[in-house]
Design an enzyme around this catalytic site. Structure first.
Site, PDB file in Angstrom:
ATOM      1  N   GLU A  72      -0.283  -9.366  -0.504  1.00 20.34           N
ATOM      2  CA  GLU A  72      -1.715  -9.696  -0.339  1.00 20.34           C
ATOM      3  C   GLU A  72      -2.417  -9.753  -1.697  1.00 20.34           C
ATOM      4  O   GLU A  72      -3.288 -10.595  -1.930  1.00 20.34           O
ATOM      5  CB  GLU A  72      -2.368  -8.662   0.581  1.00 20.34           C
ATOM      6  N   GLY A  76       0.700  -5.073   1.099  1.00 23.87           N
ATOM      7  CA  GLY A  76      -0.429  -5.172   0.176  1.00 23.87           C
ATOM      8  C   GLY A  76      -0.025  -5.814  -1.143  1.00 23.87           C
ATOM      9  O   GLY A  76      -0.866  -6.406  -1.832  1.00 23.87           O
ATOM     10  N   GLU A 103       3.832  -5.086   7.510  1.00 28.21           N
ATOM     11  CA  GLU A 103       2.946  -4.065   8.075  1.00 28.21           C
ATOM     12  C   GLU A 103       3.196  -3.824   9.559  1.00 28.21           C
ATOM     13  O   GLU A 103       3.079  -2.711  10.050  1.00 28.21           O
ATOM     14  CB  GLU A 103       1.468  -4.474   7.872  1.00 28.21           C
ATOM     15  N   ALA A 120       0.858  -1.186   0.000  1.00 29.54           N
ATOM     16  CA  ALA A 120       0.000   0.000   0.000  1.00 29.54           C
ATOM     17  C   ALA A 120       0.895   1.237   0.000  1.00 29.54           C
ATOM     18  O   ALA A 120       2.043   1.173   0.443  1.00 29.54           O
ATOM     19  CB  ALA A 120      -0.879  -0.019   1.241  1.00 29.54           C
TER      20      ALA A 120
HETATM   21  C1  LIG Z   1      12.129  -3.107  -0.283  1.00 26.44           C
HETATM   22  C2  LIG Z   1      11.547  -1.771  -0.749  1.00 26.44           C
HETATM   23  C3  LIG Z   1      10.237  -1.983  -1.451  1.00 26.44           C
HETATM   24  C4  LIG Z   1      12.533  -1.131  -1.761  1.00 26.44           C
HETATM   25  O1  LIG Z   1      13.748  -0.839  -1.102  1.00 26.44           O
HETATM   26  P1  LIG Z   1      14.833   0.122  -1.775  1.00 26.44           P
HETATM   27  O2  LIG Z   1      15.046  -0.282  -3.171  1.00 26.44           O
HETATM   28  O3  LIG Z   1      16.001   0.141  -0.851  1.00 26.44           O
HETATM   29  O4  LIG Z   1      14.174   1.564  -1.845  1.00 26.44           O
HETATM   30  P2  LIG Z   1      13.736   2.519  -0.666  1.00 26.44           P
HETATM   31  O5  LIG Z   1      14.767   3.575  -0.530  1.00 26.44           O
HETATM   32  O6  LIG Z   1      13.354   1.780   0.526  1.00 26.44           O
HETATM   33  O7  LIG Z   1      12.425   3.149  -1.271  1.00 26.44           O
HETATM   34  C5  LIG Z   1      12.454   3.960  -2.445  1.00 26.44           C
HETATM   35  C6  LIG Z   1      11.420   5.042  -2.293  1.00 26.44           C
HETATM   36  O8  LIG Z   1      10.128   4.458  -2.284  1.00 26.44           O
HETATM   37  C7  LIG Z   1       9.407   4.850  -1.134  1.00 26.44           C
HETATM   38  N1  LIG Z   1       8.533   3.720  -0.738  1.00 26.44           N
HETATM   39  C8  LIG Z   1       8.879   2.458  -0.573  1.00 26.44           C
HETATM   40  N2  LIG Z   1       7.828   1.701  -0.252  1.00 26.44           N
HETATM   41  C9  LIG Z   1       6.774   2.538  -0.222  1.00 26.44           C
HETATM   42  C10 LIG Z   1       5.394   2.368   0.037  1.00 26.44           C
HETATM   43  N3  LIG Z   1       4.878   1.137   0.328  1.00 26.44           N
HETATM   44  N4  LIG Z   1       4.604   3.439  -0.004  1.00 26.44           N
HETATM   45  C11 LIG Z   1       5.097   4.652  -0.305  1.00 26.44           C
HETATM   46  N5  LIG Z   1       6.407   4.884  -0.578  1.00 26.44           N
HETATM   47  C12 LIG Z   1       7.229   3.841  -0.528  1.00 26.44           C
HETATM   48  C13 LIG Z   1      10.476   5.134  -0.103  1.00 26.44           C
HETATM   49  O9  LIG Z   1       9.973   5.967   0.896  1.00 26.44           O
HETATM   50  C14 LIG Z   1      11.541   5.785  -0.972  1.00 26.44           C
HETATM   51  O10 LIG Z   1      11.183   7.117  -1.215  1.00 26.44           O
HETATM   52  P3  LIG Z   1      11.855   8.315  -0.378  1.00 26.44           P
HETATM   53  O11 LIG Z   1      13.326   8.100  -0.463  1.00 26.44           O
HETATM   54  O12 LIG Z   1      11.378   8.176   1.046  1.00 26.44           O
HETATM   55  O13 LIG Z   1      11.355   9.524  -1.033  1.00 26.44           O
HETATM   56  C15 LIG Z   1      11.409  -0.818   0.440  1.00 26.44           C
HETATM   57  O14 LIG Z   1      11.097   0.453  -0.019  1.00 26.44           O
HETATM   58  C16 LIG Z   1      10.366  -1.224   1.433  1.00 26.44           C
HETATM   59  O15 LIG Z   1      10.610  -2.050   2.264  1.00 26.44           O
HETATM   60  N6  LIG Z   1       9.200  -0.588   1.347  1.00 26.44           N
HETATM   61  C17 LIG Z   1       8.120  -0.736   2.306  1.00 26.44           C
HETATM   62  C18 LIG Z   1       7.405  -2.024   2.144  1.00 26.44           C
HETATM   63  C19 LIG Z   1       6.255  -2.089   3.116  1.00 26.44           C
HETATM   64  O16 LIG Z   1       6.418  -1.911   4.291  1.00 26.44           O
HETATM   65  N7  LIG Z   1       5.078  -2.350   2.597  1.00 26.44           N
HETATM   66  C20 LIG Z   1       3.889  -2.415   3.384  1.00 26.44           C
HETATM   67  C21 LIG Z   1       3.131  -1.158   3.250  1.00 26.44           C
HETATM   68  S1  LIG Z   1       1.673  -1.146   4.244  1.00 26.44           S
HETATM   69  C22 LIG Z   1       0.636  -2.159   3.422  1.00 26.44           C
HETATM   70  O17 LIG Z   1       0.942  -2.645   2.373  1.00 26.44           O
HETATM   71  C23 LIG Z   1      -0.699  -2.354   4.028  1.00 26.44           C
HETATM   72  C24 LIG Z   1      -1.592  -3.145   3.443  1.00 26.44           C
HETATM   73  C25 LIG Z   1      -2.927  -3.319   3.996  1.00 26.44           C
HETATM   74  C26 LIG Z   1      -3.575  -1.997   3.889  1.00 26.44           C
HETATM   75  C27 LIG Z   1      -4.996  -2.070   3.956  1.00 26.44           C
HETATM   76  C28 LIG Z   1      -5.392  -0.664   3.958  1.00 26.44           C
HETATM   77  C29 LIG Z   1      -6.726  -0.586   4.489  1.00 26.44           C
HETATM   78  C30 LIG Z   1      -6.888   0.693   5.170  1.00 26.44           C
HETATM   79  C31 LIG Z   1      -8.021   0.511   6.107  1.00 26.44           C
HETATM   80  C32 LIG Z   1      -8.061   1.573   7.078  1.00 26.44           C
HETATM   81  C33 LIG Z   1      -9.098   1.257   8.086  1.00 26.44           C
HETATM   82  C34 LIG Z   1      -9.029   2.234   9.155  1.00 26.44           C
HETATM   83  C35 LIG Z   1     -10.284   2.975   9.309  1.00 26.44           C
HETATM   84  C36 LIG Z   1     -10.059   3.944  10.359  1.00 26.44           C
HETATM   85  C37 LIG Z   1     -11.248   4.792  10.463  1.00 26.44           C
HETATM   86  O18 LIG Z   1     -12.248   4.279  10.963  1.00 26.44           O
HETATM   87  O19 LIG Z   1     -11.170   5.954  10.052  1.00 26.44           O
END
Ligand SMILES: CC(C)(COP(=O)(O)OP(=O)(O)OC[C@H]1O[C@@H](n2cnc3c(N)ncnc32)[C@H](O)[C@@H]1OP(=O)(O)O)[C@@H](O)C(=O)NCCC(=O)NCCSC(=O)/C=C/CCCCCCCCCCCCC(=O)O
Length: 719
Positions: free
Chosen positions: A103, A100, A123, A61
């Site tokens: 997923e 995500g 997450e 996500a």
């Molecule tokens: C391994 C990586 C993918 C890559 O690593 P690398 O090549 O070393 O590069 P990085 O330097 O790490 O990243 C490069 C730039 O990309 C940005 N980045 C990376 N990942 C993301 C991302 N997922 N989103 C946005 N940006 C991202 C990073 O910041 C760098 O940019 P910058 O230098 O900072 O500018 C590595 O990047 C990595 O590990 N990434 C993260 C992976 C991760 O953790 N993924 C999980 C994300 S969370 C998720 O997926 C959740 C899923 C379920 C969501 C369901 C949503 C439902 C919402 C419901 C809400 C209900 C609440 C209701 C409340 C109410 O009632 O109001």
């Protein structure tokens, strides 16, 4: 967005396009919904492949969206529609499938991964749980114990492990999309009844209660107050005990509590802060993107005590050729053995060959002559370091970068001992240097941007989180630690015990309280520094002057313990007692309590009741106040730098985001008010006087932490 094409005559190919990691932004989710609909409705399309552009499937996500109104198609129904499709959908996983992203792949009917791909549900590290069905599908696919492990740790697994666990169906060394298309052609028209994971019964372990109780206990112990790992266990339990639709409801409910929590905000802040520190800048205007590092092929370490050994190991493990120099023969022999042992153990853990041949040893400093970069790691003795820098300057080939591992001493002064001060920087590692992730790269007034860029790049190569900071006594981390330690001593004088102070800090989330850490690292370390500063003079330890030194309140408690030979774990006694010298288990020490009572009586101090709130406010707010001074002085470029240093180097609980983030969560006005209160009560403690920058921020309406840099910039421009 997502791009659609039809390949090999009958395969609908959907390519996620959102650089750099194809995060599932609203636009990408729209794209997926639209292209899946199109693929399912086109009669010529018999099967579908989903892949990501630029060699990465999907990083999950879009974390940046979490802070705003989430619009666009929600993930859960989108993934459900893919799973419910009547044409086979194959995920072609290259690079990463995380959160995500995985997923989404679990909603597909088949998963094919490249051998270099990494998969995981991280997450929990962002204060969340896999709420797009991950907590319900993964246990159904790979069983409860394995799913619990992946979901509660957030660890990334290799394609090989994913295959072994059953997360993916096939691993390829070839072009993954081509392999997936070929596979999609082969399964076109086949029944999908057995491919929809949500319809699988969840394997129910016979010892279900014992399993979940055990995992919950482990998670609570290691998470120290973090709520996401606990919610992850609860969600997987729902998978094991409830039908799928009810399990999904429970997943949603648990996610709702996490999603808006302070811990999730803190952890997501940490994620971006860790990446932001790589974009370093210096007050001169030099920056990460305009300064070119020089390659380092051969590095040298001078001094093979604990720090030098760890640094040599960390360098050798990156594949560099390393020269390790120790002039004392006995120490050199011991170090050789110790370093080889560390390399062998590390290699065994990582399943690779030990880099024993990468290190050569010498008793002569001349051996570093052809190194590209030298790291001095001798005792914290300025006279000794001066001499070494003079020698290095004479011995090394032109252009060699000269680095010091000092934890507090003046980098500019050391640079002034050399012919080329622009080549000198600090590389402050944390013990044990081959394990700890943090590296402070300290630039002096004359350090060249290239020297900083080279040290930062070398740190990255060594797997460190490197933070560039300015030169001052203690740099960022140790400078902030000083007032924190001092408050802990004052609290003992006023009536607290080491146990009370440590409990408060450990319940806050530190792995160890200040006194337990002091016992572990050795009380003599700080004693030596205080003696060097002219503070810990034995003859001063009596009478009124004992508690006022250099015009401010001083506590000689640590010095008095050292005078008794109580250095902590290594002597079996410190702030606690241990069963033997070198013992690890701290026990309350009645001697220490009597000693504190006598000390208070001798100085006319009346013990009062101190609660945990006061411990936290006094220890943490003075540390934070010093952080504001560091920002004001331009020693750290922004609050993220400080927070990353504290999370990675000082055991600050990550789910509290670092000290400056914590201050922003508590509220800057409250921090200011409490500091003013304590400063009034303790006017002889200058550290408690609130910093001007903190006042400025409060006066400008306590902007969110992301906007502090603007206020700091304005402040600097007015100076
Ligand atoms: C391994 C990586 C993918 C890559 O690593 P690398 O090549 O070393 O590069 P990085 O330097 O790490 O990243 C490069 C730039 O990309 C940005 N980045 C990376 N990942 C993301 C991302 N997922 N989103 C946005 N940006 C991202 C990073 O910041 C760098 O940019 P910058 O230098 O900072 O500018 C590595 O990047 C990595 O590990 N990434 C993260 C992976 C991760 O953790 N993924 C999980 C994300 S969370 C998720 O997926 C959740 C899923 C379920 C969501 C369901 C949503 C439902 C919402 C419901 C809400 C209900 C609440 C209701 C409340 C109410 O009632 O109001």
């Amino acid at each position: 967005m997502a791009q659609y094409s039809c390949v090999s005559g009958s395969v609908g190919l959907i390519t996620l396009k959102n650089p750099p990691v194809n995060a599932l932004s609203a636009a990408v989710r729209h794209g997926i919904v639209d292209t899946v609909k199109r693929a399912l409705s086109e009669p010529k399309v018999k099967s579908v492949v989903i892949c990501g552009q630029n060699g990465i499937f999907c990083g999950g996500a879009d974390i940046r969206e979490f802070a705003s109104d989430m619009s666009g198609p929600p993930l859960v129904p989108m993934i459900h529609a893919i799973e419910a499709a009547n044409k086979p959908v194959v995920a072609a996983i290259e690079g990463s499938a995380l959160g995500g992203g995985l997923e989404l792949a679990l909603g597909c009917h088949y998963r094919i991964a490249h051998s270099k791909a990494k998969l995981g549900l991280p997450e929990v590290t962002l204060g969340l749980l896999p709420a797009a069905g991950g907590t319900q599908r993964l246990p159904r696919l790979i069983g409860v114990p394995a799913a619990l492990n992946l979901i509660t740790t957030g660890r990334h697994v290799t394609a090989a492990e994913a295959l072994q666990l059953g997360v993916v169906d096939q691993v390829t060394d070839q072009n993954t999309v081509d392999a997936a298309v070929k596979f999609a052609l082969s399964v076109a028209g086949q029944s999908l009844d057995a491919r929809r994971i949500s319809t699988y019964p969840c394997p129910r372990p016979s010892d279900l209660d014992a399993l979940f109780d055990g995992v919950m206990q482990k998670v609570r112990q290691s998470a120290r107050g973090a709520i996401a790992p606990v919610a992850c266990v609860q969600a997987v339990r729902a998978a094991a005990t409830l039908p799928y639709t009810q399990g999904m409801e429970r997943e949603k409910e648990l996610m709702a509590t996490l999603f808006t929590s302070g811990q999730a905000r803190a952890l997501q802040y940490c994620f971006f802060a860790q990446r932001a520190v790589g974009r370093w800048s210096m007050p001169s205007g030099a920056r990460w993107d305009t300064s070119k590092p020089r390659p380092v092929h051969k590095a040298a370490v001078i001094g093979l005590g604990t720090m030098g050994r760890g640094i040599a190991v960390a360098l050798a493990q990156t594949g560099l050729s390393v020269v390790a120099v120790e002039t004392q023969e006995k120490q050199l022999m011991e170090a050789k053995q110790a370093v080889s042992g560390m390399l062998e153990r590390g290699a065994k853990r990582r399943g690779v060959a030990p880099a024993l041949d990468g290190i050569s040893y010498s008793g002569n400093i001349q051996a570093v002559a052809d190194a590209d970069l030298v790291i001095e790691a001798v005792f914290e003795d300025m006279t000794l370091k001066e001499k070494i820098f003079q020698q290095l300057s004479a011995v090394c080939k032109p252009g060699t970068f000269l680095c010091t591992n000092t934890s507090a001493l003046d980098v500019d002064h050391l640079a002034s001992q050399t012919r080329n001060p622009e080549l000198v920087v600090g590389m402050h590692f944390f013990a044990p240097a081959h394990v700890m992730k943090l590296l402070e790269v300290v630039y002096g007034t004359r350090s060249s941007p290239q020297a900083v860029a080279t040290a930062m790049q070398l740190g990255k190569k060594m797997g460190k989180v490197s933070v560039a900071v300015g030169n001052c006594r203690g740099f960022v981390g140790n400078r902030m630690l000083k007032p924190y330690l001092e408050q802990a001593f004052f609290l003992l004088e006023e009536g607290a015990t080491p146990e009370l102070v440590d409990r408060a800090l450990e319940e806050f989330g530190f792995a160890m309280g200040v006194f337990r850490v002091s016992d572990l690292s050795g009380l003599d370390v700080g004693w030596k520094v205080r003696k060097g500063d002219g503070l810990a003079e034995p003859e001063m330890a009596t009478g009124q002057s004992a508690r006022i030194r250099q015009g401010r309140r001083y506590s000689p408690l640590g010095d008095l313990l050292c005078e008794q030979g109580r250095y902590g774990q290594k002597t079996g006694q410190g702030w606690y007692q241990y069963d033997k010298p070198g013992g690890r288990v701290a026990r309350s020490d009645p001697w220490l309590h009597s000693f504190l009572e006598e000390y208070r009586a001798r100085h006319g101090l009346v013990a009062r009741r101190i609660d945990q709130q006061e411990v936290l406010e006094r220890c943490l707010y003075v540390l934070i106040n010093e952080g504001f001074h560091i920002l004001e002085d331009g020693i750290a470029a922004g609050p993220e730098d400080i927070d990353v240093i504290y999370v990675f180097g000082y055991g600050w609980p990550r789910h509290r985001g670092g000290p400056m983030f914590y201050a922003s969560m508590v509220g800057l006005a409250k921090v200011l008010e409490r500091l003013e209160h304590y400063h009034q009560a303790h006017p002889d403690v200058p550290y408690m006087q609130p910093c001007n920058l903190l006042r400025r921020l409060v006066a400008s309406g306590s902007p969110p932490i992301q906007r502090w840099r603007e206020v700091i910039k304005k402040l600097h421009s007015q100076l």
